[in-house]
Scaffold this active site. Structure first.
Site, PDB file in Angstrom:
ATOM      1  N   GLU A  49       3.263  -8.471   8.308  1.00 52.28           N
ATOM      2  CA  GLU A  49       3.283  -7.001   8.291  1.00 52.28           C
ATOM      3  C   GLU A  49       4.089  -6.461   7.118  1.00 52.28           C
ATOM      4  O   GLU A  49       4.157  -5.253   6.919  1.00 52.28           O
ATOM      5  CB  GLU A  49       3.848  -6.452   9.608  1.00 52.28           C
ATOM      6  CG  GLU A  49       3.086  -6.897  10.856  1.00 52.28           C
ATOM      7  CD  GLU A  49       1.596  -6.571  10.792  1.00 52.28           C
ATOM      8  OE1 GLU A  49       1.258  -5.407  10.509  1.00 52.28           O
ATOM      9  OE2 GLU A  49       0.784  -7.480  11.033  1.00 52.28           O
ATOM     10  N   PRO A  73       0.819  -1.221   0.000  1.00 50.11           N
ATOM     11  CA  PRO A  73       0.000   0.000   0.000  1.00 50.11           C
ATOM     12  C   PRO A  73       0.854   1.273   0.000  1.00 50.11           C
ATOM     13  O   PRO A  73       0.346   2.357  -0.294  1.00 50.11           O
ATOM     14  CB  PRO A  73      -0.801  -0.106   1.303  1.00 50.11           C
ATOM     15  CG  PRO A  73      -0.754  -1.556   1.680  1.00 50.11           C
ATOM     16  CD  PRO A  73       0.569  -2.056   1.187  1.00 50.11           C
ATOM     17  N   ARG A  79      -2.600  -9.008 -21.043  1.00 52.84           N
ATOM     18  CA  ARG A  79      -3.573  -8.682 -22.092  1.00 52.84           C
ATOM     19  C   ARG A  79      -3.124  -7.529 -22.994  1.00 52.84           C
ATOM     20  O   ARG A  79      -3.743  -7.276 -24.030  1.00 52.84           O
ATOM     21  CB  ARG A  79      -4.969  -8.455 -21.507  1.00 52.84           C
ATOM     22  CG  ARG A  79      -5.055  -7.381 -20.459  1.00 52.84           C
ATOM     23  CD  ARG A  79      -6.348  -7.463 -19.682  1.00 52.84           C
ATOM     24  NE  ARG A  79      -7.529  -7.491 -20.546  1.00 52.84           N
ATOM     25  CZ  ARG A  79      -7.919  -6.493 -21.318  1.00 52.84           C
ATOM     26  NH1 ARG A  79      -7.214  -5.364 -21.335  1.00 52.84           N
ATOM     27  NH2 ARG A  79      -8.984  -6.587 -22.069  1.00 52.84           N
ATOM     28  N   ASP A 129     -10.467  -0.707 -24.835  1.00 54.67           N
ATOM     29  CA  ASP A 129     -10.728  -0.847 -23.401  1.00 54.67           C
ATOM     30  C   ASP A 129     -10.938   0.490 -22.716  1.00 54.67           C
ATOM     31  O   ASP A 129     -10.427   1.507 -23.166  1.00 54.67           O
ATOM     32  CB  ASP A 129      -9.526  -1.510 -22.709  1.00 54.67           C
ATOM     33  CG  ASP A 129      -9.492  -2.996 -22.943  1.00 54.67           C
ATOM     34  OD1 ASP A 129     -10.519  -3.540 -23.369  1.00 54.67           O
ATOM     35  OD2 ASP A 129      -8.431  -3.592 -22.701  1.00 54.67           O
TER      36      ASP A 129
HETATM   37  C1  4GT Z   1      -2.277  -4.017  -0.138  1.00 50.62           C
HETATM   38  C2  4GT Z   1      -1.577  -3.989  -1.319  1.00 50.62           C
HETATM   39  C3  4GT Z   1      -0.511  -4.886  -1.461  1.00 50.62           C
HETATM   40  C4  4GT Z   1      -0.875  -5.653   0.701  1.00 50.62           C
HETATM   41  C5  4GT Z   1      -1.960  -3.023  -2.383  1.00 50.62           C
HETATM   42  C6  4GT Z   1       2.837  -6.477   2.895  1.00 50.62           C
HETATM   43  C7  4GT Z   1       2.196  -7.550   3.721  1.00 50.62           C
HETATM   44  C8  4GT Z   1       1.839  -5.971   1.912  1.00 50.62           C
HETATM   45  C9  4GT Z   1       0.812  -7.722   3.215  1.00 50.62           C
HETATM   46  C10 4GT Z   1       0.750  -7.014   1.916  1.00 50.62           C
HETATM   47  N1  4GT Z   1      -1.924  -4.841   0.849  1.00 50.62           N
HETATM   48  N2  4GT Z   1      -0.169  -5.704  -0.445  1.00 50.62           N
HETATM   49  N3  4GT Z   1       0.218  -4.933  -2.587  1.00 50.62           N
HETATM   50  N4  4GT Z   1      -2.941  -2.172  -2.119  1.00 50.62           N
HETATM   51  N5  4GT Z   1      -0.522  -6.407   1.736  1.00 50.62           N
HETATM   52  O1  4GT Z   1      -1.360  -3.025  -3.444  1.00 50.62           O
END
Ligand code: 4GT
Length: 248
Positions: free
Chosen positions: A119, A92, A157, A172
């Site tokens: 985490e 994220p 794609r 698209d």
């Molecule tokens: C969200 C996204 C992602 C996760 C996203 C590290 C441990 C990240 C769990 C993982 N959450 N990955 N790529 N929004 N969680 O892209």
């Protein structure tokens, strides 16, 4: 295009090549998917891939040693095959991905996705081994695998010879920065709802104009920020005015 995915759940990631467009592309050798399990690069008897976070707090962190070993193995395998690969960490905290970035990535020879669990991964792995950090949206997943599968699907794609002429990616949503127009198939009347008459006119110019107008109108109503980034031509401005005159 070669995809390498570093994941504690390889069977989950392999599912992306099991069916549909990506499945066909894999069978035709237009893409190659290799999964690598960091657990196979541990050296302790318990094959430990996680440890407690420094500073305390909940959850676990992926250990750096087995991840760096895995990444070295991926990089050397690519080098032997004469392929340049870019290492991507999905989280994220990454840059939000959009269609234009995926289009750029579809030109690469190889992409390596590092998937975090728990985490996340020890930050030093990102500093040492990762080229780019990307996010698929502002929400939290329990692992990066679904993100990697999203990238693999969306990029595959766009590759030459993956979609047939019928399904071509050029029309698209987002390929021109707009949302897609509505689509209809038979029957012409369903649940007392008729399809727009223009679609039965056989006038391909009028149909193309109607679709463009719908794409512009829907983008204006649902995602106005997409239109603000776009310079509309005089004709597009007229089409949008026409759409807004008809729809409340
Ligand atoms: C969200 C996204 C992602 C996760 C996203 C590290 C441990 C990240 C769990 C993982 N959450 N990955 N790529 N929004 N969680 O892209």
């Amino acid at each position: 295009m070669r995809f390498d995915v570093i994941t504690l759940f390889p069977e989950l990631v392999h599912a992306v090549t099991a069916s549909g467009v990506v499945g066909r592309a894999a069978h035709a050798d237009l893409i190659n998917l290799h999964c690598w399990n960091p657990r196979d690069y541990t050296t302790d008897t318990h094959r430990t891939v996680d440890d407690r976070p420094y500073g305390g707090g909940p959850g676990m962190v992926m250990k750096p040693d087995c991840l760096v070993e895995t990444l070295q193995a991926v990089k050397s395998s690519n080098k032997t095959a004469g392929i340049t690969t870019k290492v991507i960490y999905l989280s994220p905290q990454g840059k939000p991905v959009k269609q234009s970035a995926l289009q750029t990535m579809s030109q690469d020879q190889g992409l390596t996705f590092l998937c975090g669990r728990y985490e996340g991964v020890d930050e030093r792995v990102i500093e040492l081994e990762v080229d780019e950090e990307w996010s698929i949206g502002d929400y939290v997943l329990s692992g990066g695998e679904l993100g990697a599968m999203v990238f693999i699907d969306a990029i595959t794609r766009l590759l030459p010879n993956v979609l047939g002429h019928q399904e071509s990616a050029e029309q698209d949503s987002f390929s021109d920065g707009l949302l897609d127009c509505p689509h209809y198939t038979r029957p012409a009347v369903f649940a007392e709802k008729s399809i727009p008459d223009v679609l039965k006119s056989g006038d391909h110019q009028r149909i193309a104009r109607w679709r463009r107008e719908q794409a512009l109108g829907r983008t204006y109503q649902r995602r106005p920020e997409l239109l603000e980034k776009k310079n509309l031509t005089k004709e597009e401005q007229q089409l949008l005015q026409h759409f807004l005159k008809k729809t409340p």
